[in-house]
Design an enzyme around this catalytic site. Structure first.
Site, short mmCIF file in Angstrom:
data_model
loop_
_atom_site.label_atom_id
_atom_site.label_comp_id
_atom_site.label_asym_id
_atom_site.label_seq_id
_atom_site.Cartn_x
_atom_site.Cartn_y
_atom_site.Cartn_z
N ARG A 30 52.71 59.42 23.46
CA ARG A 30 52.61 57.99 23.82
C ARG A 30 53.89 57.58 24.54
O ARG A 30 53.87 56.81 25.50
CB ARG A 30 52.37 57.11 22.58
CG ARG A 30 52.48 55.63 22.88
CD ARG A 30 51.89 54.70 21.80
NE ARG A 30 52.11 55.15 20.46
CZ ARG A 30 53.29 55.13 19.81
NH1 ARG A 30 54.37 54.67 20.41
NH2 ARG A 30 53.38 55.57 18.57
N TYR A 88 40.43 39.55 41.70
CA TYR A 88 39.52 40.32 40.86
C TYR A 88 39.18 39.50 39.60
O TYR A 88 40.10 38.97 38.94
CB TYR A 88 40.17 41.66 40.50
CG TYR A 88 39.39 42.41 39.46
CD1 TYR A 88 38.04 42.69 39.65
CD2 TYR A 88 39.97 42.82 38.27
CE1 TYR A 88 37.29 43.34 38.68
CE2 TYR A 88 39.23 43.50 37.30
CZ TYR A 88 37.90 43.75 37.51
OH TYR A 88 37.18 44.39 36.56
N ASP A 161 49.26 43.08 43.59
CA ASP A 161 48.22 44.06 43.28
C ASP A 161 47.89 44.78 44.59
O ASP A 161 47.33 44.19 45.52
CB ASP A 161 46.99 43.33 42.71
CG ASP A 161 45.91 44.30 42.23
OD1 ASP A 161 45.80 45.39 42.81
OD2 ASP A 161 45.18 43.95 41.30
N LYS A 186 40.63 53.22 41.60
CA LYS A 186 40.04 52.98 42.90
C LYS A 186 40.51 54.04 43.91
O LYS A 186 40.29 55.21 43.72
CB LYS A 186 40.36 51.55 43.34
CG LYS A 186 40.06 50.50 42.26
CD LYS A 186 38.60 50.42 41.95
CE LYS A 186 38.16 49.60 40.75
NZ LYS A 186 39.06 48.88 39.93
#
Ligand SMILES: Cc1ncc(COP(=O)(O)O)c(C=O)c1O
Length: 380
Positions: A30, A88, A161, A186
């Site tokens: 992690r 978005y 973004d 994406k």
């Protein structure tokens, strides 16, 4: 090839010491994993430009997990964020429905209108200006350098973004942004086989209002790194490997996405049933001048409206055959969707609501003639 370290823990060199010899040292995945570190180095390199050296990247389990880390690492109750009036739907939902109940305020502004953005800023409480460019789904382009100036004048940070453009077409840090957000699901991944996210932080970015809050300090990269480990929404090793493999072909894929999108836009612009086409490369598109300055080319995303309202738009989505009806974007296969009922259903009734005769397409890498023929038959 970078190995997939499908490893949760590492034999340590001694009590309290890291496992050295794998680079910077590892103890538990992690906190850090060598496959993820390789992706993070790659993303930092891609977003760096001559005047934006040494950024730091952090890979997350999804784009929204990355966005959540920005909000939690840098904001406190009472702080305010300026968001795009076209973004978005999931970003809007995160800010309006998850962050707001924790005391984070927001206002939506049309980012092309710089005076409107200045008016939306609340000096003292605005800590972030959040930019998506081009936006999802209307492909509006914001002037990153101008917005960075507005943010910095009031001591706020500019978050961009860069999912739609990718670092191949646009490098926000070089234009003054402080943090770049990616849904690596994406174009970065590029093959519709992984969900992931990333943040890339400019060298030396500071959130001065966080000095003295906790023991992490005001450095943005330090705060994001702390939260990535403390919250734990990290990219797994196989996902990190898939995104890195996708990035190897980013440049050639983006060129082909742009080539195909330009041909599709030409056809749609002349089609009698299409009432409006949205593409950053069109001179009438809001922000086109900024796009021409800050983007290498105009990308693979196209939206358009059709005559006949919502039913007509749904029928085009249904009849398309080479374009697959699906959410998401940026993969090698062309996709078609109805934002109002699919990706942007969560903005219904808000300032971000999208027209219901709008169709969004992600233009893939297929033969352009097949794509054009398919849209022609779907339009009827
Ligand atoms: C522009 C943009 N940003 C962020 C996200 C969220 O990313 P993810 O779906 O990987 O959580 C998306 C998803 O569609 C997006 O289109």
């Amino acid at each position: 090839m970078t190995p997939i370290y499908q490893t949760s823990t590492y034999k340590q060199d001694g009590v309290g010491g890291l496992r050295q010899g794998l680079g910077t040292g590892y103890e538990y995945s992690r906190s850090a994993n060598p496959t993820r570190s390789a992706l993070e180095e790659c993303l930092a390199a891609l977003e760096s430009a001559p005047n934006a050296t040494n950024p730091r990247a952090f890979a997350f389990a999804s784009g929204l997990a990355a966005e959540d880390a920005v909000l939690r690492a840098l904001l406190r109750p009472g702080d305010h964020v300026v968001i795009p009036d076209d973004a978005y739907g999931g970003t809007f939902r995160l800010i309006a429905r998850v962050a707001e109940p924790w005391g984070i305020q927001h206002s939506a502004a049309h980012l092309v209108d710089l005076d409107g953005v200045r008016a939306a800023v609340r000096p003292g409480s605005t800590k972030l200006i959040w930019v998506e460019t081009p936006t999802n789904p209307l492909l509006t382009v914001a002037d990153i350098a101008a917005l960075a100036e507005i943010a910095h004048e009031v001591g706020a940070l500019l978050v961009v973004d860069n999912t739609f453009a990718t670092p191949y077409l646009q490098q926000p840090l070089a234009l003054g942004a402080d943090i770049v957000v990616h849904s690596t699901t994406k174009y970065a991944g590029g093959h519709s086989d992984v969900v992931g996210g990333a943040l890339v932080v400019a060298d030396g970015a500071i959130a001065p209002w966080m000095a003295g809050v906790g023991d992490v300090g005001a450095g943005v990269a330090e705060r994001i790194g702390f939260h990535q480990n403390a919250m734990g929404a990290v990219a797994g090793p196989f996902d990190a490997w898939l995104v890195q493999r996708g990035l190897k072909t980013l440049a050639v894929r983006m060129e082909r996405h742009c080539d195909n999108a330009e041909q599709v836009v030409r056809m749609l612009s002349e089609h009698p049933r299409v009432t409006r086409v949205y593409y950053p490369g069109l001179p009438e598109q809001p922000g086109h001048q900024a796009a021409a300055r800050q983007m290498r080319r105009f990308g693979g995303m196209v939206s358009f409206q059709v005559d006949g309202g919502r039913e007509a738009a749904l029928s085009v989505c249904k009849r398309a055959a080479v374009f697959t009806l699906a959410e998401s974007l940026g993969g090698v296969e062309s996709l078609i969707e109805h934002p109002g009922l699919m990706t942007h259903a969560s903005v219904a009734g808000s300032a971000l609501e999208v027209p219901d005769d709008l169709i969004r397409i992600s233009v893939g890498l297929e033969d352009a003639a097949d794509l054009i023929q398919d849209l022609r038959q779907a339009l009827g």
